[in-house]
Design a protein around this motif. Structure first.
Motif, PDB file in Angstrom:
ATOM      1  N   THR A 118       0.846  -1.181   0.000  1.00 32.79           N
ATOM      2  CA  THR A 118       0.000   0.000   0.000  1.00 32.79           C
ATOM      3  C   THR A 118       0.880   1.230   0.000  1.00 32.79           C
ATOM      4  N   ARG A 119       0.331   2.278  -0.505  1.00 27.45           N
ATOM      5  CA  ARG A 119       1.117   3.496  -0.650  1.00 27.45           C
ATOM      6  C   ARG A 119       1.466   4.092   0.711  1.00 27.45           C
ATOM      7  N   HIS A 120       0.541   4.039   1.661  1.00 21.73           N
ATOM      8  CA  HIS A 120       0.764   4.682   2.953  1.00 21.73           C
ATOM      9  C   HIS A 120       1.432   3.763   3.968  1.00 21.73           C
ATOM     10  N   ALA A 121       1.025   2.503   4.013  1.00 20.20           N
ATOM     11  CA  ALA A 121       1.525   1.590   5.043  1.00 20.20           C
ATOM     12  C   ALA A 121       2.708   0.750   4.575  1.00 20.20           C
ATOM     13  N   GLY A 122       3.018   0.762   3.292  1.00 18.90           N
ATOM     14  CA  GLY A 122       4.087  -0.085   2.781  1.00 18.90           C
ATOM     15  C   GLY A 122       3.613  -1.507   2.575  1.00 18.90           C
ATOM     16  N   ARG A 123       4.512  -2.458   2.769  1.00 21.65           N
ATOM     17  CA  ARG A 123       4.175  -3.862   2.541  1.00 21.65           C
ATOM     18  C   ARG A 123       3.470  -4.426   3.760  1.00 21.65           C
ATOM     19  N   GLN A 124       2.357  -5.144   3.535  1.00 19.35           N
ATOM     20  CA  GLN A 124       1.607  -5.762   4.611  1.00 19.35           C
ATOM     21  C   GLN A 124       1.351  -7.226   4.278  1.00 19.35           C
ATOM     22  N   ASP A 125       1.400  -8.058   5.293  1.00 16.84           N
ATOM     23  CA  ASP A 125       1.023  -9.458   5.167  1.00 16.84           C
ATOM     24  C   ASP A 125      -0.223  -9.684   6.015  1.00 16.84           C
ATOM     25  N   ILE A 126      -1.307 -10.103   5.370  1.00 18.05           N
ATOM     26  CA  ILE A 126      -2.563 -10.335   6.063  1.00 18.05           C
ATOM     27  C   ILE A 126      -2.831 -11.838   6.051  1.00 18.05           C
ATOM     28  N   CYS A 127      -2.915 -12.437   7.218  1.00 22.41           N
ATOM     29  CA  CYS A 127      -3.149 -13.883   7.309  1.00 22.41           C
ATOM     30  C   CYS A 127      -4.610 -14.176   7.002  1.00 22.41           C
TER      31      CYS A 127
END
Length: 94
Positions: free
Chosen positions: A32-41
């Protein structure tokens, strides 16, 4: 040859399946542009779960990989869901 991690390129997001002590964990990798890389289980696969429970989780993963239809079901055939299930079981060591 034993695989510990596999990434499935999905419809809009990539799905990563990683081996854990009890089985496998399925996460969505997104940037995401604001939060960066995210991993959602989205699912945990245990080796001792019955096949129907693992299939139900594979259907939820197939929704991310293949997208959904108008009714919210996975836009995938039964064999496509089984392909996802086979990869999940292979990584989990079922």
């Amino acid at each position: 040859m034993n695989f510990r991690t596999i990434v499935i390129e999905g419809h809009e997001k990539d799905v990563k399946i990683s081996r854990t002590e009890r089985g496998a964990e399925v996460t969505i990798e997104q940037n995401t542009r604001h939060a960066g890389r995210q991993d959602i289980c989205i699912a945990h696969i245990a080796r001792d779960e019955d096949r129907e429970a693992r299939y139900a989780k594979a259907v939820e993963v197939a929704k991310v990989v293949y997208g959904t239809d108008r009714r919210g079901r996975a836009a995938a055939t039964n064999s496509m869901v089984h392909d996802v299930l086979n990869e999940m079981e292979r990584i989990a060591g079922c």
